[in-house]
Scaffold this motif. Sequence first.
Motif, PDB file in Angstrom:
ATOM      1  N   LYS A   1      21.286 107.998  41.401  1.00 25.57           N
ATOM      2  CA  LYS A   1      22.180 108.679  42.529  1.00 25.57           C
ATOM      3  C   LYS A   1      22.158 107.497  43.556  1.00 25.57           C
ATOM      4  N   LYS A   2      21.259 106.406  43.441  1.00 23.52           N
ATOM      5  CA  LYS A   2      21.366 105.315  44.556  1.00 23.52           C
ATOM      6  C   LYS A   2      22.531 104.355  44.056  1.00 23.52           C
TER       7      LYS A   2
ATOM      8  N   ALA B   1      25.189 105.543  42.442  1.00 15.89           N
ATOM      9  CA  ALA B   1      26.519 106.397  42.817  1.00 15.89           C
ATOM     10  C   ALA B   1      26.642 105.882  44.323  1.00 15.89           C
ATOM     11  N   LEU B   2      25.641 106.108  45.100  1.00 14.78           N
ATOM     12  CA  LEU B   2      25.947 106.071  46.418  1.00 14.78           C
ATOM     13  C   LEU B   2      26.413 104.549  46.747  1.00 14.78           C
ATOM     14  N   LEU B   3      25.695 103.330  46.283  1.00 14.97           N
ATOM     15  CA  LEU B   3      26.118 102.264  46.380  1.00 14.97           C
ATOM     16  C   LEU B   3      27.581 101.890  45.988  1.00 14.97           C
TER      17      LEU B   3
ATOM     18  N   CYS C   1      29.851 103.985  46.193  1.00  9.71           N
ATOM     19  CA  CYS C   1      30.702 104.548  47.026  1.00  9.71           C
ATOM     20  C   CYS C   1      30.888 103.920  48.313  1.00  9.71           C
ATOM     21  N   GLY C   2      29.813 103.407  48.810  1.00 11.33           N
ATOM     22  CA  GLY C   2      29.736 102.551  49.916  1.00 11.33           C
ATOM     23  C   GLY C   2      30.696 101.068  49.715  1.00 11.33           C
TER      24      GLY C   2
ATOM     25  N   TYR D   1      30.058 101.985  37.257  1.00 10.41           N
ATOM     26  CA  TYR D   1      29.121 103.218  37.135  1.00 10.41           C
ATOM     27  C   TYR D   1      28.998 103.486  35.813  1.00 10.41           C
TER      28      TYR D   1
END
Length: 601
Positions: free
Chosen positions: A2-3, A5-7, A9-10, A355
Amino acid sequence: MKKTALLLCGLILIPILILGWLSVRLEQNQQQLIQHQFQALVEVKLKSVDGLFQGHFQRLEAVLQSEAAELNQNASSQALRQLSKSSPYIEQVFILDSTRKLIYPTPTNATAQEIQFLQQTKTLLETPSLFTHTQESNTTTQKANAPELLAQAPYSAQLKSVPQTQRLTRSTEKSINAETEIAPLISRRSQATSSIAADSPIASSNISDKQVEQVEPTDSGWIAWYNNTQLQHIYWQTTADNRVMGFAISRARLLSDLINLLPDQSEITAEHPLNNSIITLKNSRGEVSYEWGSTKENADHLTPIKTLNLSHPLGSWRLEYTTTSLSKPQQNWLEKLLIIVITLSALSALGWLVYREQTRESRLALQRVNFVNQVSHELKTPLTNVRMYTEMLENQLDDEQVKQKRYLNIINNESKRLTRLIDNVLSFSKLERDGLDLNLQMATVQECINNTLEAFAPAFAQRGIDPKLTSHCDTNVLLDPHCTEQILNNLFSNAEKYAADSGVLQIECWQEGDYSFIRIHDNGPGIDEYSSRSIFEQFYRASNKLTDGISGTGIGLSIARELARKHGGDLILESTTQGASFLLSLYTPVSLSHSPAKGSL
């Protein structure tokens, strides 16, 4: 995952947001630049209109000077009154003597129109300073600086020091230049309106250069004053005998001549530059004297984007430029949006590939860890058997069989070392998955220390380490003996590796409330300040001449700290002048009523 994926996206959204912000800023800057350039062009156009008016006043001066020259030859009251009646642009003539006293018209023999004029201009005619400019040019310094004064003063003041032949030439050039500059803004009505109407006395007056030179005034100028809230213009000049001859200009004729210089509203077509703009000429009272151009919206609801105050003697008049061209600027947002969408798509595709690759690598890494865990777990059973049969065999040997006992002792110690390594690997794996649970039971901390010291006794004796225990922890408390012994195993293992032949190993144990504390202090080389900041990190190993060549995985201290924190305490490195000192704290309540839920520590 999840981290990750969030990174990603950022990393995708941040460039897009920056690109969007830069696009908006670029568009705003572009619009500001366009507005600035547009206003600069508008100012040039308005100044060109002002130049036309100035050229008209200069030509009017030339005609008035020729009229003054003729009056100097015949300055009778009848001739003066006849000039006021016959001239369409002169309402009244007045003459002041050398002392600036009124000599014409006089109240005694004045007509009704002249009496009205005298009443309206009483204050004006009684102010001699208005009819002289000598104070500006008498001094030697100002004569030396005549070019600078000529450039700064209004044109009506400049005329007194410039020969009329030059004035006419310059005014003609200025009129031509003004008409050339204003051509994009307005269209000329006809050749007659390019200067003054053909039937105007100004245009029809034939003035030769010789005549103009003969009537050159010693001083002249324009006076703009208010007559019944309306602007009135008076031109005056001094004669050779220092008298002042003045002409009050007809407001209606002056306005008509000025409007004749401007374009006809009927000529503003759809292809005209002023199709969506209006230029307004406003008088001193703010009233619209004339306007030309057109807009799709009501001009009364629009704010002028540029206002220009006219030059003297129309200083209280102004020109206003109103347009809707900049109110709704065309912005090519579709092109910018397309660029942003393409960039977003490219970054999204790149992020998806990263990813997917990272996910694949994570799966492979997890498979390797699971494989190591499984192998380590499988090794525990044979190692347990090895230790068991070694101890059984050692018990069956006679005391004389010293060599055999020493061999069995080595086998037993090495199997214990391998068991500790396997326990560390399994604990590390459980901590990474956050799946380690404590098995709490009633026991003493001193018993855990003794068990661990007993396991390390042969290794300490071989490495020249003498453990000394000072214990005040013989009270039964609630703890996980296996977890505590594993923490002590890692701390004693470090002392065995890095503090060999250091002598005494101080071990202190005490209890305070629901916490138990254990301090382990060796007399080895110690830990430098740089390494002390990273010593509890996973896989970190200090590299120097004392540690090089010593085997290890670099996870022992990190596992010990995590296990201590799982047990409600902590493990820290204390500052000391010699060796290394570790302080272990554990949450060990004295009864089950104070025990936390299983696995919550």
